[in-house]
Scaffold this motif. Structure first.
Motif, short mmCIF file in Angstrom:
data_model
loop_
_atom_site.label_atom_id
_atom_site.label_comp_id
_atom_site.label_asym_id
_atom_site.label_seq_id
_atom_site.Cartn_x
_atom_site.Cartn_y
_atom_site.Cartn_z
N ASN A 104 0.84 -1.20 0.00
CA ASN A 104 0.00 0.00 0.00
C ASN A 104 0.88 1.25 0.00
O ASN A 104 1.12 1.84 1.05
CB ASN A 104 -0.92 -0.01 1.23
CG ASN A 104 -1.82 1.20 1.28
OD1 ASN A 104 -1.98 1.92 0.30
ND2 ASN A 104 -2.41 1.44 2.44
N PRO A 105 1.37 1.68 -1.16
CA PRO A 105 2.24 2.85 -1.23
C PRO A 105 1.61 4.13 -0.67
O PRO A 105 2.31 4.99 -0.16
CB PRO A 105 2.54 3.01 -2.72
CG PRO A 105 2.23 1.69 -3.33
CD PRO A 105 1.16 1.07 -2.47
N GLU A 106 0.28 4.21 -0.72
CA GLU A 106 -0.41 5.40 -0.20
C GLU A 106 -0.28 5.52 1.31
O GLU A 106 -0.52 6.58 1.88
CB GLU A 106 -1.88 5.39 -0.60
CG GLU A 106 -2.13 5.52 -2.08
CD GLU A 106 -1.97 4.19 -2.83
OE1 GLU A 106 -2.15 3.12 -2.21
OE2 GLU A 106 -1.65 4.23 -4.02
N ALA A 107 0.12 4.46 1.97
CA ALA A 107 0.28 4.50 3.43
C ALA A 107 1.30 5.56 3.85
O ALA A 107 1.20 6.13 4.93
CB ALA A 107 0.70 3.13 3.97
N ALA A 108 2.25 5.88 2.97
CA ALA A 108 3.27 6.88 3.28
C ALA A 108 2.69 8.29 3.34
O ALA A 108 3.29 9.19 3.92
CB ALA A 108 4.40 6.84 2.25
N THR A 109 1.51 8.48 2.75
CA THR A 109 0.91 9.81 2.73
C THR A 109 -0.30 9.94 3.63
O THR A 109 -0.78 11.03 3.87
CB THR A 109 0.49 10.19 1.29
OG1 THR A 109 -0.47 9.25 0.82
CG2 THR A 109 1.68 10.23 0.35
N ASP A 110 -0.78 8.82 4.15
CA ASP A 110 -1.96 8.83 5.03
C ASP A 110 -1.55 9.04 6.47
O ASP A 110 -0.61 8.41 6.96
CB ASP A 110 -2.72 7.50 4.93
CG ASP A 110 -3.32 7.27 3.56
OD1 ASP A 110 -3.53 8.26 2.84
OD2 ASP A 110 -3.58 6.11 3.23
N GLY A 111 -2.26 9.91 7.16
CA GLY A 111 -1.98 10.14 8.57
C GLY A 111 -2.62 9.07 9.44
O GLY A 111 -3.51 8.34 9.02
N PHE A 112 -2.14 8.98 10.67
CA PHE A 112 -2.70 8.06 11.65
C PHE A 112 -3.70 8.87 12.47
O PHE A 112 -3.34 9.58 13.39
CB PHE A 112 -1.62 7.49 12.54
CG PHE A 112 -0.47 6.88 11.78
CD1 PHE A 112 -0.68 5.81 10.92
CD2 PHE A 112 0.81 7.38 11.89
CE1 PHE A 112 0.37 5.24 10.21
CE2 PHE A 112 1.86 6.82 11.19
CZ PHE A 112 1.65 5.75 10.34
N PHE A 115 -5.91 8.31 14.76
CA PHE A 115 -6.05 8.14 16.20
C PHE A 115 -4.84 8.63 16.97
O PHE A 115 -4.85 8.66 18.18
CB PHE A 115 -6.36 6.67 16.55
CG PHE A 115 -5.25 5.73 16.19
CD1 PHE A 115 -4.28 5.40 17.10
CD2 PHE A 115 -5.20 5.17 14.93
CE1 PHE A 115 -3.26 4.52 16.77
CE2 PHE A 115 -4.20 4.29 14.59
CZ PHE A 115 -3.23 3.97 15.51
N ARG A 116 -3.76 9.03 16.27
CA ARG A 116 -2.58 9.57 16.92
C ARG A 116 -2.49 11.06 16.61
O ARG A 116 -1.49 11.54 16.10
CB ARG A 116 -1.32 8.87 16.42
CG ARG A 116 -1.03 7.55 17.02
CD ARG A 116 -0.43 7.63 18.40
NE ARG A 116 0.82 8.35 18.38
CZ ARG A 116 1.16 9.19 19.34
NH1 ARG A 116 0.37 9.43 20.34
NH2 ARG A 116 2.31 9.80 19.30
N ASP A 117 -3.54 11.79 16.91
CA ASP A 117 -3.55 13.23 16.67
C ASP A 117 -3.21 13.57 15.23
O ASP A 117 -2.47 14.50 14.96
CB ASP A 117 -2.56 13.93 17.61
CG ASP A 117 -2.93 13.77 19.06
OD1 ASP A 117 -4.15 13.72 19.35
OD2 ASP A 117 -2.03 13.69 19.91
N CYS A 118 -3.77 12.81 14.30
CA CYS A 118 -3.53 13.05 12.87
C CYS A 118 -2.04 13.09 12.56
O CYS A 118 -1.57 13.93 11.80
CB CYS A 118 -4.21 14.33 12.40
SG CYS A 118 -5.99 14.36 12.68
N GLU A 119 -1.31 12.19 13.13
CA GLU A 119 0.15 12.16 12.95
C GLU A 119 0.52 11.67 11.56
O GLU A 119 0.04 10.63 11.11
CB GLU A 119 0.76 11.24 14.01
CG GLU A 119 2.26 11.27 14.04
CD GLU A 119 2.82 10.47 15.19
OE1 GLU A 119 3.74 10.98 15.82
OE2 GLU A 119 2.34 9.36 15.46
N ALA A 120 1.36 12.42 10.88
CA ALA A 120 1.86 12.03 9.57
C ALA A 120 2.92 10.95 9.74
O ALA A 120 3.61 10.91 10.75
CB ALA A 120 2.47 13.24 8.86
N PRO A 121 3.06 10.05 8.75
CA PRO A 121 4.05 8.99 8.86
C PRO A 121 5.47 9.51 9.12
O PRO A 121 6.21 8.93 9.92
CB PRO A 121 3.95 8.26 7.53
CG PRO A 121 2.52 8.44 7.13
CD PRO A 121 2.19 9.85 7.58
N LEU A 122 5.87 10.60 8.47
CA LEU A 122 7.21 11.14 8.73
C LEU A 122 7.34 11.65 10.16
O LEU A 122 8.39 11.52 10.78
CB LEU A 122 7.56 12.26 7.74
CG LEU A 122 7.94 11.83 6.34
CD1 LEU A 122 8.14 13.06 5.45
CD2 LEU A 122 9.20 10.98 6.34
#
Length: 105
Positions: A52-60, A62-69
């Motif tokens: 799922n390459p889009e996972a790198a751009t989707d935020g989490f 439930f973690r305060d909209c935390e970005a993957p980076l």
């Protein structure tokens, strides 16, 4: 980089632990990229991004909209993991819900 946990086969359920026990049960859904980042395993991050390459751009969410980076920075991930995220479209300017970028974390 030495993992904090023993290796887990990819067909095993993720060891995704909520940051707080008070998170709603819906927030405890499987989160393979966050789990791979938490483990600090570049091979697991690559496996998730291959699926799922889009996972790198989707935020989490439930973690305060935390970005993957931001998550990778918070968790002290190795440079190779940052490279994988960036190669898969992660945005270095993406902020979390608190307005923090990966550099601020």
């Amino acid at each position: 980089v030495e993992s904090r946990h023993p290796p887990v086969p990819y067909n095993s359920p993720p060891r995704c632990r909520p940051v707080q026990d008070s998170l709603p049960s819906a927030s405890r859904r499987e989160c393979p990229l966050l789990c791979a980042l938490t483990d600090g395993r570049i091979d697991k991050v690559q496996h998730v991004l291959d699926a799922n390459p889009e996972a790198a751009t989707d935020g989490f969410d439930f973690r305060d909209c935390e970005a993957p980076l931001c998550a990778a920075a918070r968790l002290g991930c190795e440079a190779g993991i940052f490279r994988l995220l960036l190669e898969n479209g992660a945005d270095v300017h993406q902020e979390d819900c608190r307005g923090r970028s990966p550099v601020d974390v």
